[in-house]
Design a protein around this motif. Structure first.
Motif, PDB file in Angstrom:
ATOM      1  N   ILE A 138      55.109  22.971  29.957  1.00 46.20           N
ATOM      2  CA  ILE A 138      55.526  22.005  28.911  1.00 46.20           C
ATOM      3  C   ILE A 138      56.708  22.564  28.144  1.00 46.20           C
ATOM      4  O   ILE A 138      57.683  21.848  27.851  1.00 46.20           O
ATOM      5  CB  ILE A 138      54.342  21.674  27.980  1.00 46.20           C
ATOM      6  CG1 ILE A 138      53.287  20.882  28.740  1.00 46.20           C
ATOM      7  CG2 ILE A 138      54.806  20.925  26.740  1.00 46.20           C
ATOM      8  CD1 ILE A 138      51.950  20.759  28.032  1.00 46.20           C
ATOM      9  N   LYS A 139      56.646  23.839  27.794  1.00 42.72           N
ATOM     10  CA  LYS A 139      57.737  24.477  27.042  1.00 42.72           C
ATOM     11  C   LYS A 139      59.046  24.415  27.829  1.00 42.72           C
ATOM     12  O   LYS A 139      60.094  24.097  27.282  1.00 42.72           O
ATOM     13  CB  LYS A 139      57.366  25.927  26.730  1.00 42.72           C
ATOM     14  CG  LYS A 139      58.419  26.681  25.957  1.00 42.72           C
ATOM     15  CD  LYS A 139      57.986  28.121  25.709  1.00 42.72           C
ATOM     16  CE  LYS A 139      59.110  28.904  25.078  1.00 42.72           C
ATOM     17  NZ  LYS A 139      58.755  30.329  24.944  1.00 42.72           N
ATOM     18  N   LYS A 140      58.965  24.685  29.145  1.00 46.37           N
ATOM     19  CA  LYS A 140      60.165  24.659  29.979  1.00 46.37           C
ATOM     20  C   LYS A 140      60.735  23.243  30.088  1.00 46.37           C
ATOM     21  O   LYS A 140      61.940  23.057  30.152  1.00 46.37           O
ATOM     22  CB  LYS A 140      59.853  25.208  31.377  1.00 46.37           C
ATOM     23  CG  LYS A 140      59.732  26.696  31.404  1.00 46.37           C
ATOM     24  CD  LYS A 140      59.508  27.212  32.819  1.00 46.37           C
ATOM     25  CE  LYS A 140      59.462  28.714  32.841  1.00 46.37           C
ATOM     26  NZ  LYS A 140      59.248  29.237  34.208  1.00 46.37           N
ATOM     27  N   GLN A 141      59.866  22.223  30.124  1.00 44.69           N
ATOM     28  CA  GLN A 141      60.339  20.842  30.191  1.00 44.69           C
ATOM     29  C   GLN A 141      61.055  20.412  28.920  1.00 44.69           C
ATOM     30  O   GLN A 141      61.962  19.602  28.964  1.00 44.69           O
ATOM     31  CB  GLN A 141      59.159  19.886  30.425  1.00 44.69           C
ATOM     32  CG  GLN A 141      58.642  19.891  31.838  1.00 44.69           C
ATOM     33  CD  GLN A 141      57.480  18.940  32.028  1.00 44.69           C
ATOM     34  OE1 GLN A 141      56.876  18.469  31.056  1.00 44.69           O
ATOM     35  NE2 GLN A 141      57.141  18.670  33.282  1.00 44.69           N
ATOM     36  N   ASN A 142      60.636  20.970  27.797  1.00 47.92           N
ATOM     37  CA  ASN A 142      61.227  20.604  26.501  1.00 47.92           C
ATOM     38  C   ASN A 142      62.505  21.369  26.196  1.00 47.92           C
ATOM     39  O   ASN A 142      63.131  21.094  25.175  1.00 47.92           O
ATOM     40  CB  ASN A 142      60.207  20.797  25.382  1.00 47.92           C
ATOM     41  CG  ASN A 142      59.054  19.819  25.485  1.00 47.92           C
ATOM     42  OD1 ASN A 142      59.220  18.730  26.022  1.00 47.92           O
ATOM     43  ND2 ASN A 142      57.903  20.207  25.001  1.00 47.92           N
TER      44      ASN A 142
END
Length: 143
Positions: A138-142
């Motif tokens: 999720i962090k990488k997608q954001n």
């Protein structure tokens, strides 16, 4: 003797009741790891094959499972196939996780976790690592 009194005894024997706090505030994780690796090496070098066998016989952590490994693998494969057929992506996790994964995420007392050197702990329950894996995705997608 409980865990707290054992630690008090060790710190008193070392001649510094603040040793744990001093080490954890003055040293980086990598410096503590290097220190723990040196301690482990010293301790290992003092062992004989007889000592290793004695510890194997007395440790509940190193005994093989009584489960049939072929049947366990068959069940695992069946479950993975069922999950994949339901559009889940199988994932093979590491047996290690970052130190504190159980105590920080799941509030398990760190004394009930098999801590290791290099800032790691052994993973008995993959739930925490799945949460970390998903949070990282999720962090990488954001970003």
């Amino acid at each position: 003797m409980n865990q707290h009194s054992i630690i008090e005894h060790v710190l008193e024997k070392a001649g510094n009741k603040n040793l744990i706090n001093e080490l954890t505030t003055r040293l980086s994780q990598s410096e503590i790891t290097a220190f723990l690796l040196a301690l482990s090496k010293e301790m290992a070098n003092k062992n004989t094959p007889h000592d290793i066998l004695s510890r194997y016989e007395s440790s509940r952590f190193v005994k093989p499972s009584e489960l049939n490994p072929i049947k366990v693998k068959q069940v695992e494969l069946l479950m993975l196939e069922m999950a994949e057929a339901s559009d889940f992506s199988p994932l093979l996790l590491s047996p290690a996780s970052p130190l504190g994964s159980c105590s920080v995420i799941a509030k398990v007392d760190q004394n009930n976790v098999i801590s290791a050197t290099r800032g790691l702990e052994l993973t008995a329950d993959s739930t925490n690592m799945l949460a970390i894996y998903l949070a990282n995705g999720i962090k990488k997608q954001n970003h």
